[in-house]
Scaffold this active site. Structure first.
Site, short mmCIF file in Angstrom:
data_model
loop_
_atom_site.label_atom_id
_atom_site.label_comp_id
_atom_site.label_asym_id
_atom_site.label_seq_id
_atom_site.Cartn_x
_atom_site.Cartn_y
_atom_site.Cartn_z
N CYS A 2 -2.25 -5.62 -3.43
CA CYS A 2 -0.91 -5.67 -2.83
C CYS A 2 0.17 -5.91 -3.90
CB CYS A 2 -0.86 -6.79 -1.82
SG CYS A 2 -2.15 -6.67 -0.60
N ARG A 30 0.51 -0.38 -6.25
CA ARG A 30 -0.49 -1.43 -6.05
C ARG A 30 -1.12 -1.39 -4.66
NH1 ARG A 30 0.21 -5.53 -10.06
NH2 ARG A 30 -1.07 -6.90 -8.81
N TRP A 80 -2.33 -3.25 0.33
CA TRP A 80 -3.60 -2.51 0.24
C TRP A 80 -4.55 -3.31 1.10
CZ3 TRP A 80 -8.66 -3.29 -1.55
CH2 TRP A 80 -9.40 -2.13 -1.78
N GLU A 497 -15.38 10.35 -17.57
CA GLU A 497 -13.96 10.16 -17.23
C GLU A 497 -13.40 11.40 -16.52
OE1 GLU A 497 -11.97 7.96 -16.83
OE2 GLU A 497 -9.94 8.70 -17.12
N LYS A 501 -11.83 11.36 -12.69
CA LYS A 501 -10.48 11.81 -12.34
C LYS A 501 -10.52 12.75 -11.14
CE LYS A 501 -8.62 9.47 -13.94
NZ LYS A 501 -8.87 8.39 -14.82
N GLU A 504 -11.36 10.88 -7.90
CA GLU A 504 -10.27 10.01 -7.45
C GLU A 504 -9.15 10.75 -6.76
OE1 GLU A 504 -8.67 6.58 -10.11
OE2 GLU A 504 -9.32 8.22 -11.38
N LYS A 623 -3.87 0.59 -7.63
CA LYS A 623 -3.85 0.60 -9.09
C LYS A 623 -4.54 -0.61 -9.69
CE LYS A 623 -2.30 2.28 -13.00
NZ LYS A 623 -3.13 3.40 -13.50
C1 F6R Z 1 -9.36 5.27 -12.79
C2 F6R Z 1 -8.82 3.95 -12.74
C3 F6R Z 1 -9.75 2.81 -12.53
C4 F6R Z 1 -9.39 1.69 -13.52
C5 F6R Z 1 -10.23 0.44 -13.23
C6 F6R Z 1 -9.91 -0.69 -14.20
O1 F6R Z 1 -8.37 6.23 -12.96
O2 F6R Z 1 -7.64 3.77 -12.85
O3 F6R Z 1 -11.08 3.18 -12.67
O4 F6R Z 1 -9.60 2.14 -14.81
O5 F6R Z 1 -9.97 -0.01 -11.93
O6 F6R Z 1 -8.57 -1.02 -14.13
P1 F6R Z 1 -7.86 -1.86 -15.29
O7 F6R Z 1 -7.88 -1.03 -16.51
O8 F6R Z 1 -6.49 -2.13 -14.78
O9 F6R Z 1 -8.69 -3.10 -15.45
#
Ligand code: F6R
Length: 628
Positions: A2, A30, A80, A497, A501, A504, A623
């Site tokens: 959130c 978020r 969220w 990766e 992508k 997702e 995010k």
């Molecule tokens: C994929 C993505 C997620 C983040 C993961 C870790 O595009 O964004 O897989 O990489 O949730 O997030 P952080 O880097 O913020 O710890």
């Protein structure tokens, strides 16, 4: 998860609502299941609350149809859903039974059910299925008790008392019509930062909430509570003891950096910022002799020298950056590098010593799984170095040291520029270790640094020359039901990766494999027309590896696959097996993930766009994952 914003200012005007809605717009990445605001002023007998399921725009439309009263203070929330489905009634803010207090919350209150049963037995009635409403009712009850005890309202004290009763993770902001000139907040295992203005102050899940209004910010520590009025910020622990050493910082990016600036999506903008993300992350990390200087990291050179093992903990994309680091750092420094998904790490009793360096990689700096892993590592006596893109976030604050990536704010949920910046940061750590441990000659290190400095231009070259080919491939493949991604060596994390992508944002079943694994099972998935994306290493100096990947292409091609190949310019071996080729400019193999991932980022974005999906806000995702 959130997004939270709070505002208090000197005078009654439209600003509190404006700040909340602007802040929520910037925080919407978020969470975007529902949104809401609560306003307070001197005349109100109940908090003015408006909330709506769905995107923030639903709330804004609703407020435009029927305006809200003028206010001094306000809180806003973009959700969220974790606890209770996304709906108007479950949206935040939630109010106390008498409607005088409203709260917003990020996290999960684990003892909400027990608290709810106790409140119900006292006659409290609940309308939503959320843990947040339990906290709202409870705060109302405690605030009343405080009034009975002291003869006056004290929302700050009431919130602290409640915080002591809650288990789980939470950031809670609250307003009360009896004290309309303050907004209070408390945090435990969930983010909250303070924005310091002139005659106004702000609270936010991260600095994006208020960067349009002030660049001055302050971190809040674990288990701290905060009370802001227009002129003062008071921080205490949950028992009311004042905290005086909160770290202040200046936000190093501009509000415009978190705007689309003419691009059709944040993701498109951010992919095109890949070159700058690498360049900025390298900037200022070398002295005049060309040696790497990581003064900001605050780990003694002697401690660095004694490191005999690295464990990278991270999730998702960040973990793939860690996997790239394994290949590079083991080669340069000759110490083992393990990469572990943060959520698995602390449950398997990892072997950690004071000579183990744990590297926690996180764009947001708030990923709960990564935070828990680093806490575990520190408890076991290991040093933790965070690689992070977000100032004022929890992971760097709780680590022994931090190396910031300077990718700028990443708004699209799918991570792109942060990935290349994270890889760059791990290269810096690897080369620095090689420098202090003397595992490579200085001129060898300088040569790699030179090659690294050339990478932003090479990424730009890929963006300039390959975007059209990628779009055409996306058009050809947009209706495919599944994809396979194959890579070997550093191409393996890139394959993972690229696959992530596509899952997702294009919602396509996709798997990434180590190309050598193909014959051990996954080749059974290959049927006529199955799209297979293969990352081919350069033939220069990696001939055996190159030939093995070419054999993998041959194998899938023989079974009718549609092959999309990433290969080095002028590689003569790929033409006969590739249906489509994304060319990479020549570069050292260990650095090649920086360029190879770029067409895959574009490919996922193009397919999702062609399918008509929301590129920046894919379904079910948020995010920053601040729950375990
Ligand atoms: C994929 C993505 C997620 C983040 C993961 C870790 O595009 O964004 O897989 O990489 O949730 O997030 P952080 O880097 O913020 O710890």
């Amino acid at each position: 998860m959130c997004g939270i914003v709070g505002y208090i200012g000197e005078s009654t005007c439209g600003k509190p609502l404006e700040v909340c809605l602007q802040g929520l717009q910037r925080l919407e990445y978020r969470g975007y299941d529902s949104a809401g605001v609560a306003l307070v002023n001197n005349q109100m007998t109940q908090v003015a609350v408006r909330k709506k399921a769905g995107r923030l725009s639903n709330l804004i439309d609703d407020i435009q149809r029927e305006s809200l009263p003028e206010a001094i203070g306000a809180i806003g929330h973009t959700r969220w859903a974790t606890n209770g489905a996304p709906s108007d009634v479950n949206a935040h803010p939630h109010t106390s039974s008498d409607g005088q207090i409203a709260i917003i919350h990020n996290g999960i209150i684990e003892n909400a059910n027990t608290l709810k049963i106790a409140l119900q037995s006292e006659g409290y009635v609940f309308s939503s299925g959320t843990d947040t409403e339990v906290a709202a009712k409870l705060l109302g009850k405690i605030a009343q008790l405080v009034i009975e005890e002291t003869g006056k309202p004290d929302l700050f004290e009431a919130l602290r008392r409640m915080a002591r009763m809650l288990t789980g993770a939470f950031t809670i902001l609250a307003v009360d019509v009896r004290q309309p000139n303050i907004v209070v907040g408390a945090r435990h295992d969930s983010p909250l930062v303070v924005g310091l203005g002139q005659g106004e102050n702000f609270l936010g899940s991260d600095v994006a909430a208020f960067v349009a209004y002030t660049k001055e910010a302050m971190e809040l520590g674990q288990d701290e509570a905060v009370c802001i009025d227009a002129h003062n910020v008071t921080v205490t622990d949950f028992y009311g003891n004042e905290v005086h050493d909160s770290h202040r910082f200046i936000i190093d990016w501009d509000a415009t950096a978190a705007e689309k600036g003419g691009w059709d999506s944040f993701m498109n903008k951010e992919i095109h910022e890949d070159p700058a993300a690498v360049r900025e992350t390298l900037l200022g990390r070398f002295n005049t002799k060309g040696d790497i200087v990581l003064d900001e990291v605050h780990i003694d050179e002697e401690d660095f020298r004694s490191i005999d093992k690295i464990i990278v903990v991270a999730c998702g994309t960040a973990s793939y950056a860690g996997l790239v680091a394994k290949y590079a750092i083991e080669h340069w420094v000759r110490i083992p590098v393990e990469i572990e998904l943060a959520h698995e790490f602390r449950y398997r009793d990892p072997i950690l010593t004071s000579r183990t360096l744990v590297v926690a990689i996180s764009q947001s700096g708030e990923t709960m799984d990564t935070l828990m892993a680093l806490r575990h590592a520190r408890e076991q006596g290991s040093k933790v170095l965070a690689i992070c893109n977000t100032q004022g976030s929890t992971i760097p604050r709780e680590s022994d040291a931090v190396l910031y990536t300077h990718a700028g704010p990443e708004i699209a949920v799918a991570s792109t520029k942060a990935f290349v910046a994270q890889i760059t940061a791990t290269y810096l750590i690897g080369l620095y270790l090689a420098q202090v441990k003397g595992t490579m000659f200085r001129d060898e290190i300088h040569q790699i640094i030179e090659q690294l400095n050339a990478m932003p231009d090479k990424i730009q070259h890929v963006l300039d020359t390959q975007s059209e080919v990628v779009l055409e491939a996306a058009k050809a493949m947009k209706d495919a039901h599944s994809f396979l991604f194959l890579g070997r060596h550093v191409g393996y994390p890139v394959a993972l990766e690229g696959a992530l992508k596509l899952k997702e944002i294009a919602y396509t079943f996709t798997e990434g494999f180590a190309a050598g694994e193909l014959k051990h099972g996954p080749i059974a998935l290959v049927d006529a027309g199955e799209p297979v994306v293969i990352i081919v290493p350069s033939a220069r100096g990696r001939n055996t590896l190159h030939n093995k990947v070419i054999s993998a292409i041959e194998e899938v091609k023989a079974r009718g696959a549609y092959t999309i190949v990433i290969a080095e310019e002028n590689d003569p071996d790929v033409n006969k097996y590739a249906d489509v080729i994304f060319w990479r400019p020549s570069c050292p193999t260990l650095l090649s993930p920086l360029v190879d991932v770029v067409p895959l980022q574009l490919f996922a974005m193009d397919i999702a766009t062609l399918k008509g999906f929301d590129i920046d806000k894919p379904r079910n995702l948020a995010k920053s994952v601040t729950v375990e």
